[in-house]
Write a protein that holds these residues in place. Structure first.
Motif, short mmCIF file in Angstrom:
data_model
loop_
_atom_site.label_atom_id
_atom_site.label_comp_id
_atom_site.label_asym_id
_atom_site.label_seq_id
_atom_site.Cartn_x
_atom_site.Cartn_y
_atom_site.Cartn_z
N LYS A 1 -27.25 49.16 -9.81
CA LYS A 1 -26.24 48.18 -10.25
C LYS A 1 -26.23 46.94 -9.36
O LYS A 1 -25.37 46.07 -9.52
CB LYS A 1 -24.86 48.83 -10.23
CG LYS A 1 -24.73 49.90 -11.30
CD LYS A 1 -23.28 50.28 -11.50
CE LYS A 1 -23.14 51.19 -12.70
NZ LYS A 1 -22.20 52.26 -12.47
N ASN A 2 -27.12 46.89 -8.38
CA ASN A 2 -27.18 45.75 -7.46
C ASN A 2 -25.83 45.56 -6.77
O ASN A 2 -25.35 44.43 -6.60
CB ASN A 2 -27.59 44.47 -8.23
CG ASN A 2 -28.25 43.43 -7.33
OD1 ASN A 2 -28.56 43.70 -6.17
ND2 ASN A 2 -28.43 42.23 -7.85
N ALA A 3 -25.22 46.69 -6.37
CA ALA A 3 -23.84 46.67 -5.88
C ALA A 3 -23.72 46.08 -4.48
O ALA A 3 -24.45 46.50 -3.57
CB ALA A 3 -23.28 48.09 -5.88
N PRO A 4 -22.76 45.16 -4.28
CA PRO A 4 -22.58 44.58 -2.95
C PRO A 4 -22.17 45.61 -1.90
O PRO A 4 -22.51 45.49 -0.74
CB PRO A 4 -21.49 43.52 -3.16
CG PRO A 4 -20.98 43.68 -4.54
CD PRO A 4 -21.91 44.55 -5.30
N GLU A 5 -21.41 46.66 -2.31
CA GLU A 5 -20.93 47.65 -1.32
C GLU A 5 -22.11 48.31 -0.61
O GLU A 5 -22.15 48.39 0.61
CB GLU A 5 -20.09 48.76 -2.00
CG GLU A 5 -18.81 48.28 -2.65
CD GLU A 5 -19.05 47.63 -4.01
OE1 GLU A 5 -20.12 47.85 -4.62
OE2 GLU A 5 -18.17 46.84 -4.46
N LEU A 6 -23.08 48.79 -1.40
CA LEU A 6 -24.24 49.45 -0.79
C LEU A 6 -25.00 48.45 0.09
O LEU A 6 -25.39 48.76 1.21
CB LEU A 6 -25.16 50.02 -1.88
CG LEU A 6 -26.45 50.69 -1.39
CD1 LEU A 6 -26.15 51.90 -0.49
CD2 LEU A 6 -27.33 51.14 -2.56
#
Ligand code: AMP
Length: 426
Positions: free
Chosen positions: A146-151
């Motif tokens: 998901k191209n997640a900023p958190e990770l």
């Protein structure tokens, strides 16, 4: 497949322009995160998985070795397969990869179960020179795809220098390919990406002539864009595999029960006309290896003409075609090969693909260039025994095709740190 915009600056930069290399950084005592493509095929059941082809692991070694030799604290990361739920963890673990890396690098590989945590930070502070960290399959965290900023933020909190060497994953805007490098000022590519882009850019920039493109494999539709992109520079276009029956059908020849994409017949006809109008050649099979059935062939025969009888289907190019293709390959200076000539996974239909690989090795021996475009053609080259005699075999099937189509790869765009005016040329 879509053409993606650049990462915000340097929109017209291409190839490796504006991208630093791992050699541009002082690595000593730095926490160096290296994104690799260790997505290797495995066999066996969960708990007893075995790597069946470690090409991608071996291709990653030069960058990892370099970082270790320079005294970096190394964090490796990769995806593996497509895990969908928690129960998939045992089947898609990177444990066998950690083991193989440890053997090849002769060091201790510590597998981190939870990359999205503080655990790596603590371990990195006490990491010894003969140890490195490998993050568990990135896709166990839904944030990766998901191209997640958190990770990306968590990994950035324990990364000083970011290196992308995952060419095979660079066409995907995932968290460790796209979001993460944008958070790290010191970012660049490893040796594998450099080699891939230098070789593929050579094809785009102006290959040594005569330039021959060999296309095969299952479908015309997968390769239309790359064919379109190369059409101006191709001297000869050689076709094999299931793709060839769509072209033979476009010429009005009998193709029997062979795999044909009916909706691409018009495209095939127009393409042949365009190439021939430029005084260039299109080569199609002049004989075939055919069978009565795809899944359970009981009768395998050689058909000596171009047309295939109604109750037969073509599964490989025939002996006359093999000889003709061999000669043509040896006449070229540069060859790009994408897609097998037949169902090479079965020995009865592998001769065509193996003959192409052998001829390409012959071409390289006399100073020519052979570039193999990843995926199944890389597997066919490997199975033929001639893989180590190619100029370059791409480790990324999808990524190499997208790059040659002219698409911007998110993994490359995210690495560019130099503005257009300041960019050195490739
Ligand atoms: P691609 O991924 O498009 O390069 O296609 C590779 C696949 O095409 C391989 O799995 C081959 O077995 C398959 N293939 C090649 N030739 C044929 C053929 N004549 N009929 C059916 N499948 C083929």
């Amino acid at each position: 497949m879509t053409t993606r915009p650049g990462a915000g600056f340097g929109k017209t930069l291409s190839g490796l322009q504006g991208i630093k290399s791992i050699e541009d950084f002082e690595l000593k005592d730095q926490r160096v995160f290296i994104r690799l493509d260790l997505n290797v095929p495995m066999s066996g059941e969960a708990g007893a998985l075995e790597i069946t082809d470690d090409t991608r692991i071996r291709a990653a070694l030069p960058t990892v070795k370099y970082a270790l030799e320079k005294g970096a604290k190394v964090i490796l990361a990769s995806h593996l397969g497509r895990p969908e739920k928690d129960e998939d963890r045992a089947k898609f673990t990177l444990e066998p990869v950690a083991e193989r890396l440890g053997e090849l690098l002769k060091c201790e590989v510590i597998l981190i179960e939870e990359p999205n945590s503080d655990a790596p930070k603590a371990l990195l502070s006490g990491l010894k020179p003969n140890q490195l960290l490998l993050l568990e399959n990135l896709r166990f965290d839904v944030g990766e795809t998901k191209n997640a900023p958190e990770l990306a933020n968590t990994i950035a909190s324990y990364t000083d220098i970011y290196i992308n060497d995952a060419f095979g994953a660079s066409h995907r805007a995932h968290a460790t390919i796209d979001a993460l490098p944008k958070l790290i000022a010191k970012r660049g590519c490893g040796f594998l990406i450099k080699k891939e882009i230098e070789n593929l850019s050579g094809l785009l920039a102006g290959p040594a002539k005569p330039f021959l493109a060999i296309m095969g494999g299952a479908k015309v539709s997968d390769k239309i864009k790359v064919i379109e992109k190369m059409i101006e520079s191709i001297d000869t276009f050689m076709i094999g595999g299931a793709m060839s029956y769509t072209f033979l059908a476009a010429k009005g020849l009998g193709v029997g029960k062979s795999r044909v994409e009916k909706d691409k017949i018009a495209f095939a006809r127009e393409l042949m006309e365009r190439i021939e109008a430029r005084g260039r050649k299109v080569l199609l099979p002049v004989d075939h290896i055919v069978a009565d059935d795809f899944l359970a062939p009981t009768k395998i025969e050689t058909i000596s003409g171009e047309s295939i009888p109604e109750d037969r289907l073509g599964l490989d190019i025939g002996p006359k075609t093999r000889a003709m293709y061999r000669e043509e390959i040896l006449r070229a200076k540069t060859v790009f090969w994408n897609g097998p000539m037949g169902v090479f996974e079965k020995p009865e239909f592998a001769k065509g693909s193996f003959a192409v690989a052998e001829a390409l090795a012959g071409l390289v021996a006399k100073g020519g260039i052979s570039i193999v475009g990843g995926g199944d053609s890389a597997a066919a080259a490997e199975a033929s025994g001639f893989a180590d005699q190619m100029t370059h075999i791409s480790t990324g099937g999808g990524a190499s095709l997208e790059y040659l189509e002219g698409a911007k790869l998110p993994g490359l765009e995210a690495l560019r740190t130099v503005r257009e005016s300041a960019a050195p040329s490739l």
